[in-house]
Motif scaffolding. Structure first.
Motif, PDB file in Angstrom:
ATOM      1  N   SER A  41       0.836  -1.193   0.000  1.00  0.00           N
ATOM      2  CA  SER A  41       0.000   0.000   0.000  1.00  0.00           C
ATOM      3  C   SER A  41       0.872   1.245   0.000  1.00  0.00           C
ATOM      4  O   SER A  41       2.042   1.220   0.404  1.00  0.00           O
TER       5      SER A  41
ATOM      6  N   ALA B  78       0.467   3.608   1.968  1.00  0.00           N
ATOM      7  CA  ALA B  78       0.733   3.891   3.380  1.00  0.00           C
ATOM      8  C   ALA B  78       1.981   3.153   3.858  1.00  0.00           C
ATOM      9  O   ALA B  78       2.821   3.720   4.575  1.00  0.00           O
ATOM     10  N   ASP B  79       2.119   1.883   3.473  1.00  0.00           N
ATOM     11  CA  ASP B  79       3.307   1.119   3.858  1.00  0.00           C
ATOM     12  C   ASP B  79       4.558   1.695   3.206  1.00  0.00           C
ATOM     13  O   ASP B  79       5.629   1.766   3.825  1.00  0.00           O
TER      14      ASP B  79
ATOM     15  N   ASP C 148      -3.834   4.275   2.534  1.00  0.00           N
ATOM     16  CA  ASP C 148      -4.224   2.880   2.771  1.00  0.00           C
ATOM     17  C   ASP C 148      -5.053   2.318   1.630  1.00  0.00           C
ATOM     18  O   ASP C 148      -5.112   1.095   1.445  1.00  0.00           O
TER      19      ASP C 148
ATOM     20  N   GLY D  64      -3.424   0.572   9.222  1.00  0.00           N
ATOM     21  CA  GLY D  64      -4.006   1.737   8.575  1.00  0.00           C
ATOM     22  C   GLY D  64      -4.545   2.749   9.551  1.00  0.00           C
ATOM     23  O   GLY D  64      -4.627   2.517  10.748  1.00  0.00           O
TER      24      GLY D  64
END
Length: 468
Positions: free
Chosen positions: A102, A104-105, A145, A329
């Motif tokens: 993602s 986000a990651d 996310d 998330g």
């Protein structure tokens, strides 16, 4: 100890989907890794949480996600292939299984992105949302996310947009959003979303602006000790400038694009994702984006007055219902009407005591852009060479018209008529073709030369007259 979501692991759903393991759990559903037994293909199966399956509205919202995503038809939207009902009565749908990480990651791993990487990812997200908006769908919960980066077609950062669970579908007959409710993730909510007033596609533009800001800066512009504090900042506080501290190297033209996305008034943002894409394309080509000209003309343009949102009655006790966190998330929220009133009342108080330093933050971005215009500094992606480029002003009537680029690198992108005019970057010897169109008017095609001055387009009403 086994979780309720583990109960169907190892079983076969509808004679074809063999459930292998749980991939993650979200606000409304559980996502499983499954294998299609007939074609031996891995898929992701998302099932409504069993404790929510008896709620008719939630079930409708859950299925709305599958219907919304499947009708868009964009390569940057997750593909939905099937749906059904589990033996326990919970609805499910099947989507492509994405191997990647993602956004986000990736953000957590890298901290900040390069200018080139930010634009590459941001443009793909914009293309996905442009397709959704064209289909009459507003995502309303865009955040890192909900963006997957996968390796496809030789691109290791190919974007897939996920989770249309709280999408607003214009054509649906039943209104699923209760009046006065606030849906979304606080760090990425638009001011109008935070205020609990109706939203449109420009709310997604704001959320993408937050994501661009976060990729470039390494953090979101607004944080706080609680949800109410974050939402009030979205409504009334200007974002801190991008070009300070560790990111003083960022081009001011790019900062102006992000700041336009983050305008408090929806009417001051880009009119469409296509218009945002046009500005990102212009920046990549070393041309001045439309946002830079607007910021130079009015340094406070993107700060809305407090009258933009209803203040509401006196503050009342707020009840906030949270939705479960997706692993790794940010927490999505649903706020009731009482919370909305409290947000508005708090925000009115906050705006009265807003410091001069906050007002100067956005002015700093304009000053940076002004300095850049007097001492040109090309974006880091490229330094333009060749013929001189001139900004040509085209006066347009009616003001409801849309101007579409025809041919060239901006083919299909649109610009709105603002204050009766549009601004077009034209290189000497390379005319730009435009199509000007408005509802109930005869469209007109023009070619704009770099030497043009006093150019105007006055569309002629179709038979029957212009709208009254």
């Amino acid at each position: 100890m086994s979780r309720p979501s583990d109960r169907i692991v190892g079983s076969t759903i509808d004679g074809r989907y063999v459930i292998q393991k749980v991939l993650g759990e979200g606000g409304m559903g559980v996502v499983y890794l499954a294998r299609h037994a007939l074609i031996d293909k891995l898929v992701a199966l998302k099932a409504l949480r069993s404790d929510l399956s008896s709620d008719k509205e939630i079930t409708t919202r859950f299925l709305n996600e599958a219907q919304a995503a499947s009708r868009i038809g964009s390569p940057h939207i997750v593909d939905i292939s099937d749906f059904g009902v589990l033996p326990g009565g919970s609805a499910y749908f099947v989507m492509e299984y994405l191997r990647g990480e993602s956004l986000a990651d990736r953000q957590a791993r890298l901290g900040v992105f390069s200018v080139r990487g930010t634009i590459h990812i941001g443009k793909q997200v914009a293309q996905a949302l442009a397709a959704a908006h064209d289909a009459g769908i507003v995502h309303r919960d865009m955040k890192p996310d909900n963006v997957m980066l996968i390796d496809r077609g030789g691109d290791p950062d190919f974007v897939k947009v996920l989770d249309f669970g709280i999408a607003k579908v214009n054509s649906q007959a039943t209104r699923l959003t209760r009046a006065g409710s606030v849906f979304g993730t606080p760090q990425y909510m638009s001011p109008e979303q935070a205020a609990g007033v109706p939203v449109d596609h420009r709310s997604d533009i704001y959320a993408l602006g937050i994501m661009l800001y976060e990729m470039l800066k390494g953090g979101v512009p607004f944080t706080g000790d609680n949800v109410m504090n974050i939402l009030s900042h979205h409504m009334f506080h200007p974002p801190p400038p991008l070009r300070d501290g560790s990111r003083s190297d960022l081009p001011p033209e790019l900062e102006s694009i992000v700041m336009k996305c983050l305008a408090k008034k929806a009417s001051e943002r880009y009119i469409s994702m296509g218009e945002l894409l046009a500005d990102l394309d212009a920046f990549e080509r070393g041309l001045p984006p439309m946002a830079t000209h607007e910021l130079l003309a009015d340094r406070n343009r993107f700060m809305a007055p407090p009258t933009s949102f209803p203040s509401g009655p006196r503050p009342v006790t707020a009840t906030v219902r949270t939705l479960p966190r997706i692993a790794g998330g940010r927490l999505p929220w649903v706020l009731g009407g009482a919370a909305t009133l409290l947000v508005a009342a708090l925000a009115v108080t906050l705006v009265v005591v807003r410091s001069q330093r906050q007002k100067e933050a956005l002015a700093a971005a304009a000053a940076s852009a002004a300095a850049a215009s007097s001492t040109p500094s090309a974006p880091t992606t490229a330094t333009p060479s060749g013929p001189a480029v001139r900004l040509v002003v085209v006066k347009v009537k009616p003001e409801t018209a849309l101007v579409t680029f025809v041919g060239g690198p901006l083919d299909g992108s649109q610009r709105a008529v603002r204050n009766g005019q549009v601004q077009v970057e034209v290189a000497e010897g390379h005319p730009v073709k435009l199509r000007v169109a408005a509802d109930r008017f005869v469209e007109q095609n023009i070619a704009v030369q770099a030497s043009d001055e006093g150019l105007s387009v006055d569309l002629r009403p179709v038979s029957g007259g212009a709208p009254t």
